[in-house]
Design a protein around this motif. Structure first.
Motif, PDB file in Angstrom:
ATOM      1  N   ASN A 527       0.719  -0.975   0.326  1.00  0.00           N
ATOM      2  CA  ASN A 527       0.152   0.341  -0.150  1.00  0.00           C
ATOM      3  C   ASN A 527       1.100   1.411   0.154  1.00  0.00           C
ATOM      4  OD1 ASN A 527      -1.842  -1.593  -0.089  1.00  0.00           O
ATOM      5  ND2 ASN A 527      -2.951  -1.063   2.354  1.00  0.00           N
ATOM      6  N   MET A 529       1.099   4.161  -2.011  1.00  0.00           N
ATOM      7  CA  MET A 529      -0.068   5.195  -1.438  1.00  0.00           C
ATOM      8  C   MET A 529      -0.136   6.288  -0.721  1.00  0.00           C
ATOM      9  SD  MET A 529      -0.296   8.221  -3.329  1.00  0.00           S
ATOM     10  CE  MET A 529      -1.240   7.210  -5.910  1.00  0.00           C
ATOM     11  N   ASN A 530      -1.065   5.352   0.637  1.00  0.00           N
ATOM     12  CA  ASN A 530      -0.922   5.439   2.194  1.00  0.00           C
ATOM     13  C   ASN A 530      -0.312   6.503   2.948  1.00  0.00           C
ATOM     14  OD1 ASN A 530      -3.785   5.073   1.276  1.00  0.00           O
ATOM     15  ND2 ASN A 530      -4.063   3.319   2.138  1.00  0.00           N
ATOM     16  N   LYS A 533       1.113   9.550   1.132  1.00  0.00           N
ATOM     17  CA  LYS A 533       1.003  10.916   1.754  1.00  0.00           C
ATOM     18  C   LYS A 533       0.459  10.632   3.314  1.00  0.00           C
ATOM     19  CE  LYS A 533      -2.887  10.195  -1.989  1.00  0.00           C
ATOM     20  NZ  LYS A 533      -4.616   9.518  -1.969  1.00  0.00           N
ATOM     21  N   LYS A 573      -6.373  12.190  -9.355  1.00  0.00           N
ATOM     22  CA  LYS A 573      -6.125  10.567  -9.656  1.00  0.00           C
ATOM     23  C   LYS A 573      -4.444  10.595 -10.483  1.00  0.00           C
ATOM     24  CE  LYS A 573      -7.047   6.687 -11.824  1.00  0.00           C
ATOM     25  NZ  LYS A 573      -8.150   6.026 -12.448  1.00  0.00           N
ATOM     26  N   GLN A 576      -1.531  12.262  -8.765  1.00  0.00           N
ATOM     27  CA  GLN A 576      -1.049  11.895  -7.253  1.00  0.00           C
ATOM     28  C   GLN A 576      -0.310  10.303  -8.048  1.00  0.00           C
ATOM     29  OE1 GLN A 576      -1.111  11.900  -3.912  1.00  0.00           O
ATOM     30  NE2 GLN A 576      -1.744  13.975  -4.591  1.00  0.00           N
ATOM     31  N   ALA A 577      -0.668   9.665  -8.553  1.00  0.00           N
ATOM     32  CA  ALA A 577       0.201   8.698  -9.965  1.00  0.00           C
ATOM     33  C   ALA A 577       1.711   9.207 -10.122  1.00  0.00           C
ATOM     34  CB  ALA A 577      -1.198   7.438 -11.039  1.00  0.00           C
ATOM     35  N   LEU A 580       3.642   9.011  -7.169  1.00  0.00           N
ATOM     36  CA  LEU A 580       4.536   8.001  -6.094  1.00  0.00           C
ATOM     37  C   LEU A 580       5.183   7.876  -7.292  1.00  0.00           C
ATOM     38  CD1 LEU A 580       2.517   5.547  -5.559  1.00  0.00           C
ATOM     39  CD2 LEU A 580       3.675   4.993  -6.506  1.00  0.00           C
ATOM     40  N   ASP A 621      -0.827  -1.982  -5.455  1.00  0.00           N
ATOM     41  CA  ASP A 621      -2.274  -1.319  -4.265  1.00  0.00           C
ATOM     42  C   ASP A 621      -2.947  -1.236  -3.841  1.00  0.00           C
ATOM     43  OD1 ASP A 621      -1.816   0.985  -2.177  1.00  0.00           O
ATOM     44  OD2 ASP A 621      -0.756   1.892  -3.252  1.00  0.00           O
ATOM     45  N   PHE A 624      -5.560   2.240  -3.952  1.00  0.00           N
ATOM     46  CA  PHE A 624      -5.775   3.024  -4.951  1.00  0.00           C
ATOM     47  C   PHE A 624      -6.387   2.410  -6.614  1.00  0.00           C
ATOM     48  CE2 PHE A 624      -4.028   6.665  -7.620  1.00  0.00           C
ATOM     49  CZ  PHE A 624      -4.712   7.547  -7.456  1.00  0.00           C
ATOM     50  N   ASN A 638      -0.164   0.084 -12.206  1.00  0.00           N
ATOM     51  CA  ASN A 638      -1.084   0.138 -10.676  1.00  0.00           C
ATOM     52  C   ASN A 638      -2.187  -0.483 -11.167  1.00  0.00           C
ATOM     53  OD1 ASN A 638      -1.197   0.118  -7.455  1.00  0.00           O
ATOM     54  ND2 ASN A 638      -3.098   0.775  -8.036  1.00  0.00           N
TER      55      ASN A 638
END
Length: 669
Positions: A527, A529-530, A533, A573, A576-577, A580, A621, A624, A638
Motif C-alpha cells: 500500500n 500510496m497511503n 501520503k 488521481k 497522485q499517480a 508516486l 496497491d 488506490f 497499478n
C-alpha cells in the motif's frame, strides 16, 4: 567500431596539450581519473598514432575505446601507466584481428560488434522459453554497487540465506544499504549534464526548479565544504532525516547539517519523506540552528529555498554506463562465468533478444487484481466468471496460428481476508492452518473444472500481508510484515501443485521479477500510496498553495481563468499517480522510507532496488485506483483490488510484451 590504424606522420605532443581532451572524455564522461605518468604514456601514443590529427574524431573514438576496455576489465576509476599499456595492447590486438578478417573477406565490411554477434548466434540457439523466468529474491544473484570502481559487482548465490536475518547483521547491513544507495544516486547525478561544473552559471532560479523538477546547471557541494563560507548559496545532496531534537537534517558522506524549511518550496511533482535522498538549494548560515552546542557537529544551519528529488535515468543509459550487467542471472550460459566475476550481456545478443521479442506478437501475460481472498464468496464467483471466459477463449484459439493463450496468470494476495495468527493452544493453531489450506483447496477445485487453463497457463502466487508465515507475528500489519516476503509454504498448496503440470506452479516472493527476453518486469504488492501520503513532507508554503486564488475572483475573471486552464487540467488521481511513480524511480528503490516504517530484511535489499530501472513495474496497491504512468521510459501500472467492496466487477490486466502494451479489463458477474 574500433578505429583502424593508418600510416601517419608522428608528432611530439606535450601532456598539457592533451589534458583538456582527456579530461572531457575520460574524467567528465566516464568518471575515470588518469595520473600524470599514464597521461605522458597516452600523449606519446596519441602523437605517434594520429600525428597532426590528434584532435580528430578518430582520436576521441580511441579514447572512448580505452574507457570502454578499462571498465569492462573492472580496473577501477584510477588509470595508471601499466594498466593503460595493457589496455592499449588489447585494443591493438583486436584491431589487428579485424584487419585480418577484412583482408580475407574484402567484399564485406564487418565491425567488431558484428563479429561478436555472429559468433554468439552461431554458438547459442536462442529459445524464448529459456528467457521467460520468474525470479524471486532468493534466486536473484546478489548485487552491490562498488563506489570505488563505480560498477556493480554481481555474484552467484552459493546457498540460500535464512529468511530472517539476525539483529546484528541487520544493524550493520542497514548502514551499508543506505551508503550503497547514496553512492549509487551520486554516480547517476555525475552523469547528468544538469549537475556538471559550470563557470558561466550559478545556482539556478526557482522557475527552472518549478518547471522541470530539477535544479539546472549546478555543482553539488559536500556539506563539509561549506565550513567557513557563511552566507553563500549552495546545492546539497543527502539523506533527509531527523535528529534527536526532532529537527530535519541532511546527511551526506562527509557530515550532516540542520535544515530550516520555513521558507522552502518543494517541487509538486513528487513526494518527499524522511529516509529519502533529496537535493536542497539554499544559503548556509554559520550561526543558525539549534544544535551548535554539540561538539561533533560542524555548526550552523542551512536555510532551504528549494527541494527536489534526484532525477531518474533511463534504463538504457544506466545499463550502458554499467556495461550491460546481467542482474537477474539468466545469461550465464552465453557468457562464461568464473567464480564471482560479474556477467555482462553482449550488446548484439541483447539486440537479437529484442528482435525475437517483437516477433512473438501472440504472447501475453494476465495479472489478476490484488486481495484475492479465497474465503470470500464474491471473489470466488468473480474468479469462476473470469476462468470460464478464459477457458472459452482458449478453446476458440485452438489450432489457430495466432493463439492468444496467456503464458501465465499472476495472482496477488493476500489469499485470505484474515491473517494466519498464532495462538496459545495447538488446537486453535491447527484450525487456523486448516482453514487457510482449505481456501486453497477450494480454489484448486474451481480451477480443476477448467482443464484447458490448467494445462496451458502457469499459475503464479504472489503473497500478501495476511499470508503465512509472516502473518503469524505481523497479524496482517504492513509495518511488521518484513520485505521481501517469502513465498507461501508448499504445505498449503500441495493439492494445487498436483493438479498443475510439473513446473507450472510458481510460488513467488513479494517482490518478484519476470525476465521476458530483453524485458525486466517487477511485481510488487504494498500500500505505497497511503504510506507516501501519510509521511509526505508538509511545508508552510504547501498550506498557502491549497488556497486557490481563482475562488476569490469575480465571475468574469473566474470564467476567463477557467477557460485558460482547460487544457492544463489534470485529474487529482493522475497527479497522485505521477508523484508516486516519480518518487520511486528517482529514489531507485521500492521502499524509499525510514526503516521504522517498514521492516526490511537487508540480506535481500538488492531485490528492492529498481536502478537501473526495469522496463515495467506492476504495483498491486489495493488502496488506490488503476493507473498507467510512463517515466524515463519505465512503464508503471497499478492494479487495484480484484473485487472492490460492494461491487460485482472483477478487475484484471493484460500485458502484451511484444508491443509493451497494457489493457485494463473489467468483467461483470
Amino acid at each position: 567500431m574500433i578505429t583502424q590504424r593508418k600510416p601517419t606522420l608522428p608528432i611530439k605532443l606535450q601532456p598539457s596539450n592533451l589534458r583538456p581532451i582527456v579530461f572531457r572524455t575520460l574524467t567528465k564522461k566516464h568518471g575515470l581519473n588518469i595520473n600524470s605518468e599514464a597521461l605522458a604514456v597516452l600523449t606519446d601514443i596519441i602523437g605517434q598514432k594520429f600525428g597532426f590529427a590528434w584532435k580528430s574524431t578518430q582520436s576521441q573514438q580511441f579514447l572512448e575505446e580505452i574507457a570502454k576496455y578499462w571498465k569492462l576489465e573492472d580496473r577501477g576509476i584510477f588509470i595508471d601507466s601499466n594498466g593503460l599499456k595493457h589496455v592499449i595492447k588489447d585494443i591493438y590486438r583486436k584491431e589487428d584481428a579485424i584487419n585480418m578478417q577484412k583482408a580475407t573477406r574484402s567484399d564485406t565490411i564487418v565491425d567488431d560488434d558484428d563479429n561478436n554477434s555472429n559468433s554468439i548466434e552461431d554458438e547459442v540457439e536462442i529459445q524464448w522459453e529459456d528467457y521467460f523466468k520468474f525470479i524471486s529474491p532468493n534466486e536473484q544473484p546478489p548485487s552491490r554497487f562498488d563506489k570505488t570502481r563505480k560498477q556493480f559487482i554481481v555474484s552467484i548465490r552459493k546457498e540460500k540465506l535464512p529468511i530472517l536475518a539476525s539483529l546484528s547483521l541487520n544493524a550493520r547491513a542497514c548502514v551499508e544499504s543506505k551508503n550503497n544507495q547514496y553512492h549509487l544516486i551520486m554516480d547517476r547525478l555525475s552523469r547528468n549534464e544538469n549537475f556538471q561544473k559550470s563557470s558561466m552559471t550559478s545556482i539556478s532560479n526557482l522557475s527552472a526548479l518549478a518547471k522541470d523538477g530539477v535544479i539546472l546547471h549546478n555543482e553539488i557541494t559536500l556539506i563539509k565544504n561549506m565550513l567557513g563560507r557563511d552566507g553563500q548559496k549552495f546545492l546539497l545532496f543527502g539523506l533527509l532525516s531527523k535528529n534527536s531534537s526532532g529537527e530535519f537534517i541532511l546527511e551526506d558522506s562527509t557530515d550532516h547539517i540542520e535544515l530550516n524549511l520555513s521558507q522552502a518550496l518543494k517541487n509538486q511533482s513528487s513526494f518527499y519523506c524522511a529516509g529519502m535522498f533529496i537535493l536542497v538549494e539554499g544559503i548556509y548560515s554559520a550561526s543558525g540552528g539549534k544544535s551548535n552546542q554539540n561538539q561533533d557537529y560542524m555548526g550552523g544551519c542551512f536555510y532551504v529555498s528549494n527541494i527536489a528529488n534526484p532525477p531518474a535515468e533511463r534504463r538504457d543509459k544506466s545499463l550502458e554506463a554499467y556495461g550491460l550487467v546481467d542482474f537477474l542471472g539468466v545469461h550465464r550460459h552465453v557468457v562464461p562465468f568464473n567464480g564471482d566475476k560479474t556477467v555482462k550481456i553482449p550488446k548484439q545478443y541483447k539486440k537479437k533478444l529484442v528482435q525475437i521479442e517483437k516477433s512473438l506478437s501472440n504472447h501475453k501475460l494476465i495479472f489478476l487484481g490484488s486481495d484475492l481472498h479465497f474465503d470470500s464468496p464474491r471473489v470466488i464467483e468473480g474468479l469462476r466468471k473470469f476462468l470460464h471466459k478464459l477457458e472459452n477463449s482458449i478453446i476458440e484459439d485452438e489450432g489457430g496460428s495466432e493463439s492468444m493463450t496467456p503464458l501465465a496468470l499472476v495472482l496477488s494476495g493476500p489469499f485470505s481476508s484474515k491473517p494466519l495468527a498464532s495462538s496459545n493452544t495447538s488446537v486453535t493453531g491447527v484450525t487456523n492452518s486448516e482453514m487457510f489450506k482449505s481456501n486453497f483447496d477450494q480454489f484448486t477445485n474451481l480451477l480443476g473444472t477448467f482443464p484447458n487453463v490448467v494445462h496451458t497457463c502457469k499459475i503464479v502466487l504472489v503473497p500478501g500481508e495476511n499470508d503465512p508465515w509472516q502473518s503469524t507475528h505481523s497479524l496482517g500489519s504492513f509495518r511488521f510484515n518484513a520485505l521481501p516476503q517469502a513465498s507461501i509454504p508448499r504445505v498449503f498448496v500441495n493439492r494445487l501443485e498436483k493438479l498443475l503440470p510439473r513446473g507450472n506452479l510458481i510460488l513467488a516472493w513479494n517482490p518478484t521479477r519476470i525476465n521476458y527476453l530483453s524485458q525486466e518486469i517487477v511485481i510488487f504488492k504494498d500500500n505505497l500510496m497511503n504510506r507516501f501520503k501519510r509521511n509526505d513532507l508538509l511545508l508552510p508554503h504547501d498550506l498557502e498553495m491549497e488556497k486557490d486564488p481563482i475562488e476569490e475572483m469575480g465571475d468574469k475573471e473566474r470564467i476567463d481563468q477557467l477557460i485558460q486552464r482547460k487544457d492544463e487540467h489534470i485529474s487529482n488521481k493522475i497527479k497522485q499517480a505521477r508523484k508516486l511513480v516519480k518518487a520511486l524511480l528517482d529514489q531507485g528503490t521500492l521502499q524509499p522510507f525510514e526503516n521504522s516504517l517498514r521492516s526490511i530484511n537487508l540480506q535481500y535489499d538488492y531485490s528492492l532496488r529498481i536502478e537501473p530501472s526495469p522496463n515495467v513495474i506492476i504495483l498491486n496497491d489495493a488502496s488506490f485506483d488503476n493507473f498507467e504512468v510512463t517515466y524515463q521510459g519505465c512503464k508503471v501500472v497499478n492494479l487495484t483490488k480484484a473485487v472492490a467492496e460492494g461491487a460485482r466487477k472483477f478487475n484484471y490486466l493484460e500485458y502484451y510484451p511484444s508491443f509493451k502494451k497494457f489493457e485494463f479489463k473489467n468483467l461483470y458477474f
